[in-house]
Motif scaffolding. Sequence first.
Motif, short mmCIF file in Angstrom:
data_model
loop_
_atom_site.label_atom_id
_atom_site.label_comp_id
_atom_site.label_asym_id
_atom_site.label_seq_id
_atom_site.Cartn_x
_atom_site.Cartn_y
_atom_site.Cartn_z
N GLY A 94 -11.96 -6.01 -21.01
CA GLY A 94 -12.21 -7.14 -20.40
C GLY A 94 -13.34 -8.01 -21.04
O GLY A 94 -13.31 -9.29 -20.63
N GLU A 95 -14.29 -7.47 -21.84
CA GLU A 95 -15.16 -8.23 -22.41
C GLU A 95 -14.79 -8.59 -23.87
O GLU A 95 -14.54 -7.93 -24.64
CB GLU A 95 -16.53 -7.39 -22.53
N LEU A 96 -15.06 -10.02 -24.12
CA LEU A 96 -14.67 -10.56 -25.51
C LEU A 96 -15.97 -10.27 -26.42
O LEU A 96 -16.96 -10.72 -25.91
CB LEU A 96 -14.45 -12.13 -25.22
N ILE A 97 -15.75 -9.65 -27.36
CA ILE A 97 -16.56 -9.04 -28.47
C ILE A 97 -16.55 -10.11 -29.68
O ILE A 97 -17.65 -10.07 -30.64
CB ILE A 97 -17.21 -7.81 -28.66
N ALA A 135 -10.49 -3.51 -31.90
CA ALA A 135 -11.28 -3.12 -30.41
C ALA A 135 -11.23 -1.75 -30.16
O ALA A 135 -12.45 -1.11 -30.02
CB ALA A 135 -10.36 -3.88 -29.29
N LEU A 136 -10.45 -0.71 -30.39
CA LEU A 136 -10.02 0.39 -30.28
C LEU A 136 -11.29 1.12 -31.30
O LEU A 136 -11.99 2.02 -30.92
CB LEU A 136 -8.81 1.00 -30.74
N ALA A 137 -11.24 0.85 -32.72
CA ALA A 137 -12.18 1.20 -33.50
C ALA A 137 -13.64 0.68 -33.17
O ALA A 137 -14.54 1.82 -33.14
CB ALA A 137 -11.85 0.64 -34.81
N ILE A 138 -13.94 -0.29 -32.73
CA ILE A 138 -15.23 -0.66 -32.29
C ILE A 138 -15.72 0.19 -31.26
O ILE A 138 -16.80 0.74 -31.09
CB ILE A 138 -15.28 -2.08 -32.22
N GLN A 139 -14.91 0.38 -30.11
CA GLN A 139 -15.07 0.86 -29.16
C GLN A 139 -15.29 2.60 -29.28
O GLN A 139 -16.09 3.14 -28.59
CB GLN A 139 -13.82 1.04 -28.00
N ALA A 140 -14.67 3.07 -30.18
CA ALA A 140 -14.86 4.54 -30.50
C ALA A 140 -16.30 4.45 -31.11
O ALA A 140 -16.96 5.60 -30.80
CB ALA A 140 -13.82 5.02 -31.44
N SER A 151 -18.94 4.50 -28.27
CA SER A 151 -19.02 5.80 -27.55
C SER A 151 -19.55 7.04 -28.33
O SER A 151 -20.37 7.66 -27.77
CB SER A 151 -17.46 6.17 -27.17
N TYR A 152 -19.04 6.80 -29.74
CA TYR A 152 -19.91 7.92 -30.46
C TYR A 152 -21.54 7.69 -30.53
O TYR A 152 -22.15 8.59 -30.19
CB TYR A 152 -19.43 7.59 -31.91
N ASN A 153 -21.88 6.47 -30.71
CA ASN A 153 -23.18 6.27 -30.79
C ASN A 153 -24.04 6.47 -29.34
O ASN A 153 -25.13 7.19 -29.13
CB ASN A 153 -23.60 4.64 -31.00
#
Length: 335
Positions: A63-66, A96-101, A104-106
């Motif tokens: 829901g957050e626009l990045i 968005a999925l790649a950025i989210q992954a 999370s990894y970081n």
Amino acid sequence: QQWREHWQDRHAFERVQASGEAFLMPNITSADLDNMARDAEHRRLLGELGTRSLMSAPISIGGELIGSIMLASSRPDRVYATEDLALAQELSRRAALAIQAARSYNQALAATRARDELLSVVAHDLRNPLNTIAMAGSFALELLQGAEHQAARRQLDIIDRTVEHMNRLIQDLLDASRVQAGQLVLERAPTKPESVIREAMDMLQPLATHAGVRLEVECSPELPAVTVDRQRMVQVLSNLVGNALKFTPEGGRIAIGVTLHAGALRFTVSDTGKGIPADQLPLIFGRFYQARADRRGLGLGLSIAKGIVEAHGGEIWAESTVGSGSTFGIDLPVR
Ligand SMILES: Nc1ncnc2c1ncn2[C@@H]1O[C@H](COP(=O)(O)OP(=O)(O)OP(=O)(O)O)[C@@H](O)[C@H]1O
Ligand SMILES: [Mg+2]
């Protein structure tokens, strides 16, 4: 340069940001360009680029626009349509999925680092009070020499052994965090392989006798000396033999050997214990890993052993058959 100008144009992004939705401008008019331009120079550049068609899709996480993806075409025969916008939206969904992954990894890395730092600080600070307990215990022992104090001396003996055990746990925590931080310092010196084995054996023979397990040594004669950190290699072998003892029932056998194998010095520790299931073999060298039923100790011994062996440029491995036993091996380059 002109393209860079164009990409830095915040107009499209601001528009997505305002609505949070993708947009498509199939045919850009001169009035649209006037609208987008920040100033006269910008307007001139936009005109020169000849953008005919434009689309943009938001990149949002939870829901957050990045950010957004913006695509522009200046070819008269390439006008974006609804299908193109769907593709752009799919692209931004995947971005968005790649950025989210990656985020999370970081976060996981940072959490692990924080845990390790805490462990190493706590372990370090536990040492001083523990030393005080040990010292007070040995003073008390001196004060309680008469026959009438025998019961008290037995209690002091328990304190002494528990302090030693706790010291070992603390040492393991510190070693594990050193290995993790790549701060393991080796003090290498030419060392005879048999002497490393001998020292580990001497340390563990009493435990083996107590457990009713036979310890055997198989040394090839005339092995070359290796330049290793003797104390650290003894630590590795005693971790392996310690494990073998832990997981081998009474009446079993543990063989420690060293030979030359394919130009490397190969130490092996084999036991007739319960063995390790094949699906767990790749995991046992990981930090804090223990099979569900084996929760004694911290689960750090093998990861420390791996760290030490690898710091020597060597390799550690394991083979096992459930029900008949395990063999752990260390291959060290001979230099
Ligand atoms: N010789 C062995 N036979 C059977 N299982 C073993 C053997 N050596 C290791 N394992 C398995 O691998 C796990 C990890 O071993 P490791 O030495 O790292 O931890 P630990 O012995 O449980 O605890 P610590 O060494 O920190 O006291 C053990 O808990 C056990 O499940
Ligand atoms: Mg262990």
